[in-house]
Scaffold this active site. Sequence first.
Site, mmCIF file in Angstrom:
data_model
loop_
_atom_site.group_PDB
_atom_site.id
_atom_site.type_symbol
_atom_site.label_atom_id
_atom_site.label_comp_id
_atom_site.label_asym_id
_atom_site.label_seq_id
_atom_site.Cartn_x
_atom_site.Cartn_y
_atom_site.Cartn_z
ATOM 1 N N ASP A 10 0.923 -0.631 0.004
ATOM 2 C CA ASP A 10 0.470 0.226 0.054
ATOM 3 C C ASP A 10 1.095 1.113 -0.112
ATOM 4 O O ASP A 10 2.577 1.347 0.287
ATOM 5 C CB ASP A 10 -0.617 0.101 1.481
ATOM 6 C CG ASP A 10 -2.049 0.767 0.870
ATOM 7 O OD1 ASP A 10 -2.546 1.624 -0.084
ATOM 8 O OD2 ASP A 10 -3.234 1.421 1.611
HETATM 9 C C1 BGC Z 1 -5.457 3.214 0.490
HETATM 10 C C2 BGC Z 1 -4.981 2.318 -1.003
HETATM 11 C C3 BGC Z 1 -5.284 2.731 -2.231
HETATM 12 C C4 BGC Z 1 -3.752 3.229 -2.522
HETATM 13 C C5 BGC Z 1 -3.821 4.040 -3.398
HETATM 14 C C6 BGC Z 1 -3.850 4.153 -0.516
HETATM 15 O O1 BGC Z 1 -3.752 4.942 0.702
HETATM 16 O O2 BGC Z 1 -4.729 2.713 1.269
HETATM 17 O O3 BGC Z 1 -6.315 1.323 -0.667
HETATM 18 O O4 BGC Z 1 -5.315 1.061 -3.486
HETATM 19 O O5 BGC Z 1 -3.589 4.099 -1.071
HETATM 20 O O6 BGC Z 1 -4.148 5.124 -3.947
#
Ligand code: BGC
Length: 752
Positions: A289
């Site tokens: 993530d």
């Molecule tokens: C979130 C994810 C997301 C990623 C990319 C993160 O802050 O937890 O779910 O896909 O950002 O935007």
Amino acid sequence: MGKRIGILILSIIIISCSAKSSDSNKVDGNTKLETKIDDLVANMTIEEKIGQLTLRGTSSRVKGALPDSLKQAVREGKIGAFLNVMNLDYVNELQQIAVEESPKGIPLMFSRDVIHGFKTIFPIPLGLAASWDAETAKNSARVSAVEVSSVGVRWTFSPMLDIARDSRWGRIAESPGEDPFLASVLAKAYVQGYQGDSLNNHTSLAACAKHFIGYGAAIGGRDYNTAIISEPLLRNVYLPPFAAAVNAGAQTIMTSFNEVNGVPASGNTFILDTVLRDELKFDGFVVSDWESVTEMINHGYAADEKHAAELAVNAGLDMEMTSKSYEKYIKVLIEEGKISEDQINFLVKNILRVKFKLGLFETPYVPKNHNGDLYAEDHLNKAEDAAVKSSVLLKNNDILPLKRNVKVAVIGPLASKPHEQLGTWTFDGDETHTVTPIDAFKKSSVNYDFVEGLSYSRDNSTKNFNAAIAAAKASDVILFFGGEEAILSGEAHSRSNTNLPGAQEDLIKALAKTGKPIVLIIMAGRPISISNIINDVDAVLMAWHPGTMGGIAIEKIIFGDAEPGGRLPVTWPITAGQSPIFYNHKSTGRPPKAESFVQMDSIKVGAWQSSLGNTSHYLDIGYEPQFPFGYGLSYTTFEYSDLKLSQNTISNDETLTVSATITNMGNREGEEVVQFYIQDVVGSITRPVRELKGFERILLKSGASQEVTFKISAQDLKFVNNTMKYVVEPGLFNVWIASNASTGLKTSFNYK
Ligand code: BGC
């Protein structure tokens, strides 16, 4: 690494010995693909390999020319994928550099959070889960894929498959709800929808099952917080939707921000290697993530960025999102012998495999004639149908549906808020396309007066109350559009108090004094605690954040041209203080019951301490939720009768059928979601009081009946025990065919 090649070769041999001809073509195809990947990797420099492990973010709001440094990095093969490049000219320019100028010509992968629609926005995922309908989830994913692939995105960070049992947690809005069975059905549907019939079609996206794992178990519903999950619980509740996604062919998995039992997911060898690769046989790639690799330093698990890279690489995390620990330290970690180049090759191959399967090597660019059919009629129709199927009617004192000739007072902060209606994760949905309830009322010539009363959901000002009350007095019915603005749920937006924010409760109470019936329509990203006002209103419709076509769907439901089709995918608490709350809980030694419940106001002042006879309840609100899992009313009523079991006992290789007759007792056609639950009464570890094992959505004409049958075999009775074995244990099983988790026709059988 040697181990992995061994497993791969072994499985190819096993498959090719027993496979029929179509399977053997597939094996030949796989072998050829693996050879291609091996050859490519054998010729890559370590810098190029690290490049493939790098996912670089850009802001979707970037304007002007792309920075030269970024283009140069692509030219040198130092970036393998991008997120948030939302301009086809940039995508094409970067892709051209990668394909034509980088040393090995490996195409880039472009990614985006397309969570419940790109331009045509569907209801938030929790709303889609309320449809209890795989087709609806699949439609949302397919429409998203067709639309966003037109701007070069071939990878979406969806579906989110975190089981969520706590409505304080803001990301419950993105979740499939609290139940592993329902979530698994949805997981498969989303993956099929995104990935289409063939991955290498230009409209197919690689799906990303996230967040692996246990993110929804954050303590107290506080986002990013610690998850403490016993291994049987992890395997019985949190893992099944991910297993379903992998089985459906999901190409990528995202690690979660949280730690699981002390080890952050992004450096967790047990979950990434043992469970995902060895047990689930996942052969796609794992992405971190956003900065979750380097956040292992904050967790207190990695000493510094270099250590974080070492932990993540060795755990099997293939691609690092936005942070740069791989880029900075992989080379030196190899030199120091802390990670092996074999392991890096393994990670690179996982990524290349997905790029090959997506057809990016043959077709790196968006075909000229692919415009994504943005907001096409078919897309809008599907979004409208999804909004109808997701809306849950929670209360109805025979006020709904309304007759077309009534005069309505439209009040509340969310009746005409195109942006709020779309919900969390809708960066690309153009709000000028949103049809609000007010737009829909205008279009169908509803006789209404519109006075917001509160201008946004958190508004505490009472200055417009009098105008709202006057409008109410001059009308037959009040439609109150309340709830939460989109920004109050989603990532990092947890709430400790889940009541209607601002002065909404006060306004509803003031309106109730007019004596006019009130229909409360809630738009929100979570179940809202409505216990303070539920007796002041005559009907409650939960619309979630219903997306682009939400207004039309709501208008049709309110006036009876459509049926509220949703059922709750989560237990709806009376107050947030009951959270976490879920139907598939354990029984405890003192299960709550009506006879022993003592409400606190009936306790004598100065009473002696006593617990005997009491059970697991709250002194103030008891032990029931406001509404149970699976609950939702319809405009007709259904009677369940004639429960039948095909046999009273089953053994290993047998299948039992359970059926019941459902009759539409009302005077209009209606849809019912018939639910099938079991309970393993005694287990070597205690089992939940109920577990969903099947459901079917049926449409019945007034007066019509249908027999609905569910099959159950030993496989469906299995669970992971304390020794991590997947077992079915002999003994008594209760079964219910029911309209929700707290009711139903009940019988039982024995497994021998
Ligand atoms: C979130 C994810 C997301 C990623 C990319 C993160 O802050 O937890 O779910 O896909 O950002 O935007």
